[in-house]
Design a protein around this motif. Structure first.
Motif, PDB file in Angstrom:
ATOM      1  N   ASN A   1       0.994  -1.260  -0.384  1.00  0.00           N
ATOM      2  CA  ASN A   1       0.265  -0.330  -0.179  1.00  0.00           C
ATOM      3  C   ASN A   1       0.929   1.226  -0.007  1.00  0.00           C
ATOM      4  OD1 ASN A   1      -2.621  -0.988  -0.102  1.00  0.00           O
ATOM      5  ND2 ASN A   1      -2.362  -2.083   1.618  1.00  0.00           N
ATOM      6  N   TYR A   2       2.169   0.808   0.191  1.00  0.00           N
ATOM      7  CA  TYR A   2       3.091   2.553  -0.161  1.00  0.00           C
ATOM      8  C   TYR A   2       2.886   3.407  -0.983  1.00  0.00           C
ATOM      9  CZ  TYR A   2       7.220   5.256  -0.090  1.00  0.00           C
ATOM     10  OH  TYR A   2       8.208   6.512   0.034  1.00  0.00           O
ATOM     11  N   LEU A   3       2.500   3.087  -1.949  1.00  0.00           N
ATOM     12  CA  LEU A   3       2.645   3.925  -3.545  1.00  0.00           C
ATOM     13  C   LEU A   3       1.024   4.399  -3.298  1.00  0.00           C
ATOM     14  CD1 LEU A   3       3.829   1.705  -6.212  1.00  0.00           C
ATOM     15  CD2 LEU A   3       5.096   4.061  -5.242  1.00  0.00           C
ATOM     16  N   HIS A   4       0.252   4.417  -2.760  1.00  0.00           N
ATOM     17  CA  HIS A   4      -1.129   5.295  -2.485  1.00  0.00           C
ATOM     18  C   HIS A   4      -1.159   5.899  -0.931  1.00  0.00           C
ATOM     19  CE1 HIS A   4      -3.016   2.007  -4.533  1.00  0.00           C
ATOM     20  NE2 HIS A   4      -2.831   1.313  -3.638  1.00  0.00           N
ATOM     21  N   ARG A   5       0.179   6.067   0.014  1.00  0.00           N
ATOM     22  CA  ARG A   5       0.726   7.122   0.033  1.00  0.00           C
ATOM     23  C   ARG A   5       1.882   7.565   0.542  1.00  0.00           C
ATOM     24  NH1 ARG A   5       1.065   2.235   2.754  1.00  0.00           N
ATOM     25  NH2 ARG A   5       3.076   2.202   4.647  1.00  0.00           N
ATOM     26  N   ARG A   6       3.189   7.706  -0.677  1.00  0.00           N
ATOM     27  CA  ARG A   6       4.123   7.881  -1.050  1.00  0.00           C
ATOM     28  C   ARG A   6       4.127   9.312  -1.437  1.00  0.00           C
ATOM     29  NH1 ARG A   6       7.864   8.752  -5.780  1.00  0.00           N
ATOM     30  NH2 ARG A   6       9.236   8.853  -5.295  1.00  0.00           N
ATOM     31  N   PRO A   7       5.072  10.096  -0.600  1.00  0.00           N
ATOM     32  CA  PRO A   7       4.898  11.189  -0.440  1.00  0.00           C
ATOM     33  C   PRO A   7       6.236  11.650  -1.854  1.00  0.00           C
ATOM     34  CG  PRO A   7       6.064  11.239   1.015  1.00  0.00           C
ATOM     35  CD  PRO A   7       5.161   9.701   1.239  1.00  0.00           C
ATOM     36  N   LEU A   8       4.935  12.876  -2.666  1.00  0.00           N
ATOM     37  CA  LEU A   8       6.180  12.958  -3.648  1.00  0.00           C
ATOM     38  C   LEU A   8       7.920  13.585  -3.572  1.00  0.00           C
ATOM     39  CD1 LEU A   8       4.262  15.724  -5.813  1.00  0.00           C
ATOM     40  CD2 LEU A   8       5.246  13.180  -6.789  1.00  0.00           C
ATOM     41  N   PHE A   9       8.613  12.672  -4.680  1.00  0.00           N
ATOM     42  CA  PHE A   9      10.697  12.881  -3.924  1.00  0.00           C
ATOM     43  C   PHE A   9      10.596  12.737  -2.526  1.00  0.00           C
ATOM     44  CE2 PHE A   9       9.144  15.437  -7.302  1.00  0.00           C
ATOM     45  CZ  PHE A   9      10.008  16.042  -8.121  1.00  0.00           C
ATOM     46  N   ALA A  10      10.108  11.361  -2.369  1.00  0.00           N
ATOM     47  CA  ALA A  10       9.653  10.418  -0.972  1.00  0.00           C
ATOM     48  C   ALA A  10      12.243   9.684  -1.384  1.00  0.00           C
ATOM     49  CB  ALA A  10       8.774   9.312  -0.769  1.00  0.00           C
TER      50      ALA A  10
END
Length: 107
Positions: free
Chosen positions: A90-99
């Motif tokens: 599920n990480y990509l659903h909450r990943r901030p830009l430029f993480a």
């Protein structure tokens, strides 16, 4: 999309512009795909070509730093983010830009 190619060494895969290239896809599971999807997100936010340039530059820097190709690879910020979150589907659903920038400095 997974593409089979004899040009890729055994046991690895390469993400090129959002496609996964490998010699034998039998070992690629949902976690490897997720790892590669994280790379695709990184590539998109950098408009692809700059991603590959930064990846190479950082790998060269890490190679000088660690004097070991595997350690250099594992400490690239892009790889650190992908390995840290590869098992979190599920990480990509909450990943901030430029993480990935949060992984540039080794802690």
């Amino acid at each position: 999309m997974i593409i089979k190619s004899k040009l890729i060494p055994k046991g690895i895969c390469v993400n090129l512009f959002g496609t996964i290239w490998t010699r034998d896809p039998s070992w690629i599971d949902k976690y490897v795909v997720n790892h590669e999807r994280i790379h695709t997100a990184q590539q998109r936010e950098l408009l692809f070509i700059p991603f590959y340039i930064l990846y190479l530059i950082e790998w060269l820097f890490r190679l000088l730093q660690y004097r070991n190709r595997q350690d250099a690879y594992l400490n690239i910020s892009f790889e650190r983010e992908a390995y840290t979150h590869g098992h979190d589907l599920n990480y990509l659903h909450r990943r901030p830009l430029f993480a990935w920038t949060g992984y540039i400095i080794n802690k």
